[in-house]
Structure formats: structure tokens, C-alpha cells
Design a protein around this motif. Structure first.
Motif, PDB file in Angstrom:
ATOM      1  N   ALA A 185      27.197  33.691  15.515  1.00 21.10           N
ATOM      2  CA  ALA A 185      27.223  32.292  15.957  1.00 21.10           C
ATOM      3  C   ALA A 185      26.764  32.167  17.401  1.00 21.10           C
ATOM      4  O   ALA A 185      26.028  31.237  17.751  1.00 21.10           O
TER       5      ALA A 185
ATOM      6  N   ALA B  87      23.110  32.362  17.478  1.00 24.33           N
ATOM      7  CA  ALA B  87      22.484  31.142  16.948  1.00 24.33           C
ATOM      8  C   ALA B  87      22.526  30.009  17.963  1.00 24.33           C
ATOM      9  O   ALA B  87      21.642  29.154  17.978  1.00 24.33           O
ATOM     10  N   ASP B  88      23.552  30.000  18.842  1.00 29.11           N
ATOM     11  CA  ASP B  88      23.666  28.925  19.822  1.00 29.11           C
ATOM     12  C   ASP B  88      22.957  29.236  21.132  1.00 29.11           C
ATOM     13  O   ASP B  88      22.874  28.382  22.008  1.00 29.11           O
ATOM     14  N   SER B  89      22.477  30.472  21.265  1.00 25.67           N
ATOM     15  CA  SER B  89      21.773  30.829  22.508  1.00 25.67           C
ATOM     16  C   SER B  89      20.333  30.328  22.432  1.00 25.67           C
ATOM     17  O   SER B  89      19.845  29.940  21.373  1.00 25.67           O
TER      18      SER B  89
ATOM     19  N   ILE C 131      18.189  29.650  19.055  1.00 27.76           N
ATOM     20  CA  ILE C 131      17.650  28.324  18.742  1.00 27.76           C
ATOM     21  C   ILE C 131      16.139  28.405  18.555  1.00 27.76           C
ATOM     22  O   ILE C 131      15.575  27.868  17.599  1.00 27.76           O
TER      23      ILE C 131
END
Lengths: 338, 362
Positions: B242, B245-247, B251
Motif C-alpha cells: 500500500a 502504491a501511494d508513493s 502512482i
């Protein structure tokens, strides 16, 4: 020679309005020609000469007159139409002078800044939010619509460049423009603003019957201004670090870049919400303004509105009659030069 | 040249003559007929490349395999005479039986179709002599079910099987955290080659359909590293998936960037090691070098702070507090603004209604 025959028959049917003038000119030209011909003049053929001159004059001058008249008619019609509208407006305003009179509220520098600011912010929001909310389906849609993440980043940085430009322009405007300087001091928060907010809420609740009386900038407009000020400092400062992470990391540790990224992302959401909810309500969706005011475009505020919304400013500046210009939606260039 | 195998082969051929004639004409050559020669451990030939090949078949091996009840001629059906003389038996075609809808009772699967599309199958179709066929991985007489620990393609053995051709990569893998966990600690959850690359459908990493294509790496790794039931047992955090995925990396990867860092860019590919191993590419002192592959001039500032940082956890430090402060600020501001809007709207509508009613009375 069928042509002249037709020509002869036409004036008979529908005589031209300037036929008399043509006849006079033809007569004058005939007399001159008779003198010019000298020896060549033949009295036996006098009627032939007279006829020829008359035909020539009718053909040449008549055509010319027709064209000029048609053009003049067109021009006259357009000019008179314009004049009529103006006159109608003037008479309407003369009947109700309060409605039509207006003052410049936002000068051209201010309007240009606002235009560039919202252009850049719209670009930044559209290209930035999909990165923040990358898990949402619509984010992928927007990024694809923009042509992929690379385009999205280029557009985001284009928006950022415009925003930085506006921020620098505004600093210069605040420092060097007399209006910018005086507005800045009027925008500084004062104790009165807290009182105004309280009184306004009391008015909303029906506890007091009178609205608080605002100066040039109400506490709401001051909030808008300082929110953007704070937003610009945070977003430009953090954005530059995120734009050039490798350079930034030469001086600051990784966790500082992560902190800045968090602040950028969180402030983006705060600014977007404040704009879309608060600012849009104030200038678009509230029942007095719906579907929106054009103040940001022409910069003029009507005398009626300034009396209601900014009574302290109105009383302070008590406008000279010359400052009041007719037509709230029709700013003239002189008005901007103040 | 070693004359011994040839001699042996000639002896074997001579010995086979007697039985050979006897067997000729029989529809089904019993196992015994073949084993006259092929049961001899010394039976060897020199092939066209000059290499010595053993032709010895241990009957016990076949009996222990999934094909225990098959006889030689079920697969080597082109063998018509003994000895084979010039007609060398052809390579066995597994698809003779193993295809969808076969009446032989062979396990039915689309594996052979997947193989045909894989890099192995395509190279074989192109005539590359080094491309593996079924028997190169599954074995020949010793084929066992993949669930059988003795099988060449079992969890514990498949890496070695792949390594027979991919020797260098096998060496890297065997020393990695995954290789040590599987090959030395015998942990059944540890990934073998096939867990990342696929089984029959192995594709080149440049193929967008490959499980190890740049855009699919994060998905492939997260199948275990995002699953609490698999990696949770070993104390490995699943939030790395996660947080990636948020870095920015995650992205950009999600939106299709091809040059952005995926799991393997930092952690390595076959040589993945945990961060506390000094040889690891993500060990603290190696971080500047690892980041420097993409971020030229990366210095030790890159190592100051967690990479997979979760701003929702207090251990993120200042990032956690900044996020908390902004959350409070945003909630407070928006509550105040929305409250102001609603009060204003209510009052405005009231004033309007009053004005309207007044108008009606007039």
C-alpha cells in the motif's frame, strides 16, 4: 444598341430620386461641351450631342449614386441602431439612477491576477487530485484523458509556473502599486473582523436585525485572501521541492521531502474544498449571485451593491459624480486608469 | 574418442538380435523386450554432437512415475523393429495424449497451449535446439505429479530444474532470501521460479503479458507480500504494498509510466535480500547507490527516513503529525465554512420568502 433603349425605358418606369440633379448636371456638361467643341460643333446635330451627354451622365453618375446611396443606407442604419440602444439605456438610467451607477472595485491588475490565479488553480486541481486519489477510478480516467501521467505532470508544472508568476506579480503589485499597497493594509485582519463574524452569525440566527457594516473587505473576503496567501506559500514551497527532489535531497533528508509531500497533498485538498464549497457558494451558488457575478471580469460594483455590502467604504470614499459611470456591465477604459 | 560405448552398443545390438527377431511381428512389445538392452546401465551411445548419452532405463523409475501402467510403446510408438538399426526412435511427443478431450484418460489441461505461447514454446517452434520441451522440465521416465515432492517440478525441486539451463540465475536465487527460505529452510510459502514467472506461460520480461513485465511486477510481488496469510506468518509487513502504491513511484507506475521504480528496481530481482543483510541493495549503506541508479547524485540524505512510509502511523514521526494537523485544520475549517454557508443560505431564503409574501399582500 439595345442597351440604351432599355436604359431609356427604366427611368420612365421608376424615376430616380436624383433625376432632377442628373438633368441639371447633364445640362451644365452639355453647355461646357458645346464651348469645348468649338469648330467641331454642328448645330444640325445639336439634339444628338445633347442626347449623348444625357445618356453618359445617367449611366456613369447614376451607377455611382446608386452604390453610394446603398452604402450610406447601411451605415446609417447601423449607427442609428447603436445610438438608439444607448439612448434607451440612458433614458432608463435617468429614470432610476441608482441601478445603473457603478464604481471600479477591482482594477485591471487585480483582475489579471485573479484570472491567472484561477486558471492555474483549475489546472493544478485537475492534474493534481488524480495523483492524490490515485486509487479512484475517475483518476485513471482523467489521467488517460490528459494523455497519460507524463502529460499530467507537465500540465501540473505548467499550472505551477503560472501560479508562481501570479504570486510574484502580486508581491510586486502589493509593494509598488498605490492601490495594491492600500488594499494590503485594508486586508490585514483586525479585531473588528472577529466582531463582524460574530454579529453576522447573530444576524443569520435572527438574534440581531442589522447586518454588521463592512469596509472595503469583509471578514469573509479577508479569509479568502489570506487562505490563498497561506496556500501559495505552502504549495509553491513544497511544490518546488517535489519538482526538484534530487536537488532538494542534496540538502535535506528524505523524511523532510516526505513531510513536504504530505503537506502538499493535504493543503491541496483543503484548498480545493475551500474553493469549491466556500468560494463557489459566495460568488456562484448563493441565491443573490446565482449563477454568478461578473465582477471578476469587469471589476465594477454597482452603487447599490457597494452601499449594501461595503457601507463603510462607501461612506469613506463618498464618490464624486465624475467617478460614477453609467453602465455596470460596460466598463470604459478611462475608468480603469484610476 | 572413447571406443567403449560403441563397443558396448555393438554388443548390445548383437545381443538384441536373438530376442529382436523373436519380438518382431508382435503388436505390443512387452516391457521385457525393450529391457533386454535398455535395462543395462552401461548402454550408451555417442550422439551427433559427440556427447555420450545413456540409453539406460530403470524399470523401477518408470513404475514409480505417473506412467507406471504405460508400456514403452505407448510413448515410443514409432519403434517398429528391434534393434532399431538406422531408424532412430523419434523424440516423444507428449501432446500425443495430453490434449483437451483426449480419449486416453490423460490429464486434460490447456497447459500445452500456454506453453506454445510462452517464450519456451516459441523458441522451440522457431527451431532453437536449446529451447526446453515438456520432458526437459517434467522429466522422461521419471515424470511425477507436481504435488509429489520427488517430482522435478515440485515446489522444492523446480528451481533446480530451471537452474539446469538458467544456471547463473539459479546461483543468484539460491543465495537470496527467497532461495534460502525455500531451498535451505524448506518453507513451502517461499517462492520458487514459477511463482513469479508462471509455469507453462513463462514470457519474456519485455512482453506486456508477462508476470514480470515492469508494469506487472508490483502486482506479482503483492500476491504474496500483500497477503497477510502468506507473509504474516514470517513477521513480514504487508503495508509495503500500500505504501508503494501511494508513493510517487507507485502512482506513476499505476498510471502507466514505464521508467519508474517498481519493487525489483530497488530490492533486486533474483538476488533479493532483507534490508538487515549488509549485501542487500536496500541495506542502509547501499541506499544512496541503489537510488543513484535513477537519481543521479543521490547521497546519504536518501537513507535518512523510511522509504515505505505510512503517514497514518505514529512511527512516521513528523509526517504523522503534519498529516494529523492538516486533518484537524481541514475538518475544523470546513465545518466552520459549511456552517457559515448554511446559516447564510437559511437567512437569505427567509428574507426572500418574506419579501415574496409582502409582495402578495400588496
Amino acid at each position: 444598341m439595345t442597351e440604351p433603349a432599355e436604359r431609356d425605358s427604366q427611368p420612365g418606369k421608376e424615376p430616380k430620386p436624383y433625376q432632377e440633379a442628373l438633368d441639371l448636371i447633364a445640362e451644365e456638361l452639355y453647355q461646357q461641351l458645346r464651348r469645348d467643341l468649338d469648330d467641331a460643333y454642328d448645330p444640325d446635330l445639336d439634339d444628338y450631342i445633347r442626347e449623348q451627354v444625357k445618356k453618359r451622365v445617367e449611366r456613369d453618375l447614376g451607377t455611382e449614386m446608386d452604390l453610394r446611396l446603398a452604402r450610406a443606407r447601411r451605415r446609417l442604419r447601423a449607427e442609428v441602431e447603436r445610438g438608439l440602444n444607448k439612448e434607451r439605456k440612458r433614458r432608463k438610467m435617468a429614470a432610476a439612477p441608482e441601478r445603473g451607477r457603478s464604481l471600479v472595485r477591482l482594477n485591471r491588475h487585480f483582475r489579471a491576477q485573479h484570472l491567472a490565479l484561477f486558471t492555474s488553480v483549475i489546472i493544478l486541481i485537475i492534474t493534481g487530485l488524480p495523483m492524490k486519489f490515485s486509487r479512484l477510478g475517475i483518476s485513471g480516467f482523467v489521467v488517460n484523458l490528459l494523455g497519460g501521467i507524463e502529460n499530467d505532470r507537465i500540465l501540473h508544472r505548467t499550472g505551477a509556473t503560472i501560479l508562481i508568476g501570479v504570486a510574484l506579480y502580486h508581491l510586486g503589485y502589493t509593494l509598488f502599486h498605490p492601490q495594491g499597497r492600500s488594499d494590503f493594509f485594508l486586508l490585514l485582519p483586525r479585531l473588528k473582523d472577529a466582531w463582524d463574524a460574530l454579529l453576522n452569525v447573530l444576524y443569520f440566527l435572527g438574534i440581531t436585525r442589522e447586518r454588521p457594516r463592512f469596509d472595503r473587505f469583509s471578514y469573509m473576503e479577508k479569509f479568502d485572501y489570506w487562505a490563498v496567501y497561506w496556500g501559495c506559500v505552502i504549495m509553491i514551497g513544497s511544490g518546488l521541492i517535489l519538482w526538484f527532489p534530487d536537488t532538494a535531497l542534496q540538502w535535506i533528508p528524505k523524511f523532510a521531502v516526505d513531510t513536504v509531500k504530505e503537506a502538499h497533498s493535504d493543503e491541496a485538498l483543503l484548498a480545493t474544498l475551500a474553493l469549491v464549497i466556500w468560494h463557489f457558494y459566495n460568488v456562484h451558488f448563493n441565491p443573490d449571485r446565482f449563477p454568478g457575478t461578473l465582477l471578476w471580469w469587469h471589476g465594477r460594483i454597482s452603487e447599490k451593491e457597494i452601499k449594501e455590502e461595503h457601507p463603510l467604504e462607501y461612506e469613506r470614499i463618498i464618490p464624486e459624480p465624475s467617478e460614477l459611470l453609467p453602465g455596470s456591465a460596460d466598463p470604459s477604459p478611462q475608468a480603469d486608469a484610476e | 574418442m572413447n571406443p567403449r560405448p560403441i563397443k558396448l552398443a555393438l554388443v548390445a545390438l548383437a545381443a538384441g538380435l536373438a530376442g529382436g527377431w523373436a519380438a518382431a511381428g508382435r503388436a505390443q512389445a512387452p516391457l521385457q523386450t525393450c529391457t533386454i538392452c535398455h535395462a543395462k546401465p552401461d548402454l550408451e551411445v555417442v550422439d551427433a554432437n559427440g556427447r555420450v548419452r545413456s540409453l539406460y532405463v530403470d524399470e523401477k523409475v518408470l513404475k514409480a512415475s505417473v506412467h507406471a501402467r504405460k508400456s514403452c510403446k505407448d510413448c515410443h510408438f514409432d519403434v517398429k523393429e528391434i534393434p532399431h538399426r538406422d531408424r532412430k526412435p523419434a523424440k516423444v511427443q507428449c501432446t500425443h495424449c495430453h490434449y483437451q478431450g483426449n480419449p486416453e484418460g490423460a490429464p486434460q489441461s490447456d497447459a500445452y497451449l500456454e506453453y506454445a505461447e510462452s517464450i519456451h514454446g516459441q523458441e522451440a517452434a522457431r527451431g532453437n535446439p536449446q529451447a526446453p520441451l515438456c520432458q526437459d522440465c517434467h522429466g522422461t521416465h521419471d515424470i511425477r505429479h507436481a504435488r509429489d515432492p520427488e517430482a522435478r517440478v515440485s515446489r522444492m525441486n523446480v528451481a533446480e530444474t530451471c537452474g539446469r539451463c538458467h544456471l547463473k540465475i539459479y546461483g543468484e536465487y539460491a543465495g537470496s532470501i527467497h532461495g534460502v527460505a525455500l531451498l535451505q529452510k524448506r518453507l513451502p510459502d517461499a517462492p520458487a521460479c514459477t511463482d513469479c514467472h508462471g509455469e507453462h506461460a513463462i514470457r519474456k520480461k519485455e512482453d506486456p503479458n508477462s508476470k514480470v513485465y515492469v508494469s506487472n511486477i508490483a502486482e506479482t510481488c503483492s500476491r504474496c507480500h500483500g497477503n497477510e496469510n502468506i507473509v504474516g506468518k514470517y513477521g513480514i509487513e504487508t503495508e509495503q504494498v500500500a505504501t508503494y502504491a501511494d508513493s510517487f513511484h507507485g502512482i506513476a507506475e499505476k498510471f502507466g509510466a514505464k521508467t519508474v521504480a517498481n519493487c525489483a528496481s530497488c530490492h533486486g530481482i533474483h538476488d533479493i535480500l532483507p534490508a538487515d543483510d549488509p549485501r542487500s541493495s536496500v541495506a542502509l549503506h547501499n541506499i544512496p547507490k541503489t537510488c543513484g541508479k535513477c537519481h543521479p547524485g543521490a547521497n546519504k540524505n536518501f537513507a535518512k527516513g523510511k522509504i515505505h512510509v505510512n503517514p497514518d502511523k505514529a512511527e512516521a514521526g513528523i509526517i504523522f503529525w503534519v498529516k494529523l494537523a492538516f486533518t484537524v485544520l481541514t475538518a475544523g475549517t470546513m465545518a466552520a465554512l459549511i456552517g457559515h454557508i448554511l446559516l447564510d443560505l437559511r437567512k437569505k431564503l427567509k428574507v426572500r420568502r418574506a419579501a415574496k409574501n409582502e409582495g402578495r399582500h400588496d
